[in-house]
Design a protein around this motif. Structure first.
Motif: not given
Length: 392
Positions: A96-112, A133-144
């Motif tokens: 359980g220490s490696n589980v993080f509960l989020t607002h849907g899979a979207s929240g998990a992906l954006a944080a990851s 995916y592109k929105t979340w990856i761009d927000t991380a400063g990375s490139t899809l």
């Protein structure tokens, strides 16, 4: 001064939701049964009765405790329950220490994405892919970096993948069953992908994280969906109850960092920090309890399988070309002209709402969501006939 990027995002809704919203307004004019909406992946199957029973049960809990904050990562008991589910379902020891509960899979992906990538790095995504995916990856400063799949089967193209990976590659996104194609990647292909990623890590002296987006894991039509952490150690699984238990509006999901990842604790802490930076406080507490209570409730895929059969039989009869979906509830259909957007616009004039492929990182295809009423599929046939006649 306004943030121009955010203004642009707000002013340019997704092709999926724009069609969906147009359909809602159009139904007010011509009637619900006259609009054939294949746009959005909004499950038409009701949530299982167990979900309602568990909600009512928790209404008798202490209301102060029930509606209070949990820790950012989620209620410890819920996280442990989810880890136990992973352990017994996939024969993969998890905690359980490696589980993080989020607002849907979207929240998990954006944080990851924010946790394991740095500005200027690259995230490889097989195309076609879910547009956000592109929105979340761009927000991380990375490139899809899109990598085309095989154009007939829409399975992974390993030659293209090997060419795309370089010293800037920080992550690879795997969505199986796939939105929008319905493809499911077999174990032998995932083992080959793992070999490539490990080889490239050694070549470049880098770490490449495999981020698995799995909200459709339980919706398949005979295909096996392998448990990726048992194949590649540097895996993060992002999942939710949105599709499997028909709870898209409740926004409950999780990120799971593989227990056998050598730097699992560091990655988990980074996800925690990324979620905080993105405005996460805690996942909805009532539905954290529902997740724990209903984690073993099976997904009823029968209605989707019946709709899949109805839709493919109709398209076969009319002579449309498509990729046979192995999972999820989407069908990837060939447009009848190079511009999928123009094809979609012509369909809209017939009150037939089908999503063009450009926003999915591909050209010349259409996504049909068949998690809809059977009557909509049946009644849409004349519209599909008229659409095809425009090109004959």
């Amino acid at each position: 001064m306004l943030n121009e990027r955010m203004s642009k995002l707000g002013d340019e809704p997704s092709a999926i939701r724009e069609l969906f919203m147009w359909g809602l307004q159009r139904k007010k004019v011509v009637g619900d049964d006259k609009v054939y909406d294949f746009s959005i992946g909004n499950p038409s199957v009701p949530a299982p009765e167990q979900v309602k029973a568990c909600i009512l049960k928790h209404m008798n809990d202490d209301p102060v405790a029930l509606h209070s904050y949990s820790t950012a990562a989620g209620i410890e008991q819920v996280r442990n329950t989810l880890a136990d589910f992973i352990t017994r379902t996939y024969d993969f020891k998890s905690s359980g220490s490696n589980v993080f509960l989020t607002h849907g899979a979207s929240g998990a992906l954006a944080a990851s994405f924010c946790a394991v990538t740095l500005p200027g790095e690259e995230v490889i995504v097989p195309a076609p892919y879910f547009p956000e995916y592109k929105t979340w990856i761009d927000t991380a400063g990375s490139t899809l970096v899109p990598v085309a799949c095989d154009r007939k089967s829409f399975q992974l193209d390993f030659n293209e993948i090997e060419k795309a990976i370089n010293e800037k590659t920080s992550a690879f996104v795997l969505n199986s069953p796939n939105n929008p194609t319905g493809a499911v990647y077999p174990r032998e292909d995932l083992e080959k992908l793992a070999d490539i990623l490990e080889s490239k890590e050694k070549q470049f002296g880098t770490k490449i994280y495999l981020i698995c987006d799995e909200p459709y894991r339980e919706i398949t039509y005979g295909a096996e969906v392998p448990w990726v952490p048992s194949i590649y150690s540097r895996t993060i699984v992002c999942n939710s109850l949105s599709k499997t238990l028909s709870l898209p509006g409740e926004r409950i999901g999780y990120a799971y960092v593989s227990d056998i990842m050598e730097n699992a604790r560091d990655v988990y802490v980074a996800i925690t920090g990324a979620a905080r930076a993105l405005g996460h406080i805690c996942a909805p507490v009532l539905f954290q309890h529902i997740l724990a209570d209903c984690i073993d409730v099976p997904t009823d895929v029968t209605p989707y399988a019946e709709n899949r059969a109805l839709l493919t039989e109709m398209l076969d009869d009319l002579g449309y070309e498509y990729a046979e979906p192995q999972g999820a509830f989407y069908l990837w259909m060939k447009a009848l002209e190079p511009s999928a957007q123009t094809f979609s616009d012509k369909a809209r004039e017939l009150d037939l709402l089908i999503v063009p492929s450009e926003s999915f990182g591909a050209e010349g295809w259409i996504r049909l969501s068949y998690c809809i009423a059977k009557e909509t599929i049946i009644n849409s046939k004349p519209a599909f006939e008229k659409l095809k006649a425009l090109y004959e």
